[in-house]
Scaffold this active site. Structure first.
Site, PDB file in Angstrom:
ATOM      1  N   TYR A  21      -6.602   5.788 -27.034  1.00  0.00           N
ATOM      2  CA  TYR A  21      -5.517   5.158 -26.285  1.00  0.00           C
ATOM      3  C   TYR A  21      -5.695   3.640 -26.261  1.00  0.00           C
ATOM      4  O   TYR A  21      -4.755   2.892 -26.551  1.00  0.00           O
ATOM      5  CB  TYR A  21      -5.502   5.710 -24.859  1.00  0.00           C
ATOM      6  CG  TYR A  21      -4.424   5.123 -23.989  1.00  0.00           C
ATOM      7  CD1 TYR A  21      -3.094   5.511 -24.143  1.00  0.00           C
ATOM      8  CD2 TYR A  21      -4.719   4.182 -23.003  1.00  0.00           C
ATOM      9  CE1 TYR A  21      -2.097   4.977 -23.350  1.00  0.00           C
ATOM     10  CE2 TYR A  21      -3.728   3.643 -22.203  1.00  0.00           C
ATOM     11  CZ  TYR A  21      -2.415   4.043 -22.382  1.00  0.00           C
ATOM     12  OH  TYR A  21      -1.425   3.500 -21.598  1.00  0.00           O
ATOM     13  N   LYS A  24      -3.197   0.874 -28.113  1.00  0.00           N
ATOM     14  CA  LYS A  24      -2.504  -0.131 -27.327  1.00  0.00           C
ATOM     15  C   LYS A  24      -2.903  -1.549 -27.746  1.00  0.00           C
ATOM     16  O   LYS A  24      -2.086  -2.475 -27.690  1.00  0.00           O
ATOM     17  CB  LYS A  24      -2.772   0.087 -25.840  1.00  0.00           C
ATOM     18  CG  LYS A  24      -2.119   1.347 -25.275  1.00  0.00           C
ATOM     19  CD  LYS A  24      -0.605   1.292 -25.381  1.00  0.00           C
ATOM     20  CE  LYS A  24       0.073   2.452 -24.681  1.00  0.00           C
ATOM     21  NZ  LYS A  24       1.559   2.375 -24.703  1.00  0.00           N
ATOM     22  N   ILE A  64       0.303   1.790 -12.996  1.00  0.00           N
ATOM     23  CA  ILE A  64       1.676   1.861 -12.519  1.00  0.00           C
ATOM     24  C   ILE A  64       1.933   3.301 -12.078  1.00  0.00           C
ATOM     25  O   ILE A  64       1.659   4.240 -12.819  1.00  0.00           O
ATOM     26  CB  ILE A  64       2.679   1.471 -13.615  1.00  0.00           C
ATOM     27  CG1 ILE A  64       2.341   0.081 -14.188  1.00  0.00           C
ATOM     28  CG2 ILE A  64       4.102   1.508 -13.064  1.00  0.00           C
ATOM     29  CD1 ILE A  64       2.403  -1.058 -13.202  1.00  0.00           C
TER      30      ILE A  64
END
Length: 260
Positions: free
Chosen positions: A152, A156, A187
């Site tokens: 991941y 990114k 978030i």
């Protein structure tokens, strides 16, 4: 004043979370928005809720992008938001020593290949007009190492770099096509729900997860959407190749507690 009036905007991974929040904000600013996602059922529900057209799209499939281009050959704004963590089907090793090559590739196919294909579509959809905005959703994890989620973080980070390559390429061609990346940290989206638990345990989990964040809270998907609106609008026509962090201050360093 509607800041995105007259703009056709395409958003990937728009059925929920940050993608859906961006779609909502774009609609509120007067844009015509096409929602895309690989979850057809959830996508339809989001389209009905927001009053937007929808198109099922698996971002890692080149044929899906070709079908999209045939239906919508022109676009003003493209938001490459679709992404996976690698933990969607259960917790398994994603560290540099024990991750499988297939799991590594699966994350990169969606996050990186999907963004590459989305940027390529966007360039081709914008170059005749010579203007447009490409917004790639990266992550705080693209700026720092994440030992337990190496694929991941790697994907990114690659999105961050590719955004700059796209920005420079478009400028070289003499186009006013901008490309920028947004880097959210924690978030509050449905992705977190399974990890937080319920009741008092949830409150403790939330507190622990933002302990190192200076603002001591999760961010809101609407706060990410506000940045996307800016980048999509004509207010940001001199911003390209940039990365915008939305992380509650975590990348700024450490913050002393009041009174300490």
């Amino acid at each position: 004043m509607h800041r995105l009036s007259g703009k056709f905007c395409l958003i990937t991974g728009a059925a929920r979370g940050i993608g859906k929040a961006i779609a909502r904000a774009f609609v509120d600013e007067g844009a015509t928005v096409l929602l895309t996602d690989c979850d057809a059922e959830m996508l339809q529900a989001a389209g009905e809720e927001l009053g937007c057209d929808t198109l099922p799209l698996d971002v890692e499939q080149e044929a899906d992008w070709e079908r999209l281009a045939a239906l919508h050959p022109r676009a003003d704004v493209v938001v490459n938001n679709a992404g996976v963590t690698g933990f969607e089907k259960g917790v398994g090793p994603h560290d540099p020593e024990n991750a499988s090559l297939e799991d590594w590739r699966a994350v990169h196919r969606v996050n990186l290949d999907g963004t590459f294909l989305g940027c390529r579509y966007a360039i081709r959809a914008m170059k005749d007009k010579g203007t447009g905005s490409i917004i790639n959703i990266s992550s705080r994890s693209g700026l720092v190492g994440i030992p337990g989620a190496a694929a991941y973080a790697s994907s990114k980070a690659a999105i961050r770099n590719h955004s700059k390559s796209v920005a420079l390429y478009c400028a070289q061609q003499g186009w006013q096509i901008r490309c920028n990346s947004i880097h959210p940290a924690a978030i509050m989206t449905p992705m977190w729900e399974t990890m937080l638990g319920e009741g008092e345990a949830r409150a403790e989990s939330e507190k622990a997860l933002v302990r190192d964040t200076p603002l001591q809270r999760f961010g809101k998907d609407s706060e990410v959407a506000a940045i996307a609106v800016l980048l999509a609008s004509d207010e940001a026509t001199y911003i390209t190749g940039s990365e915008l962090n939305i992380d509650g201050g975590i990348l700024a360093g450490s913050a002393a507690a009041p009174g300490s």
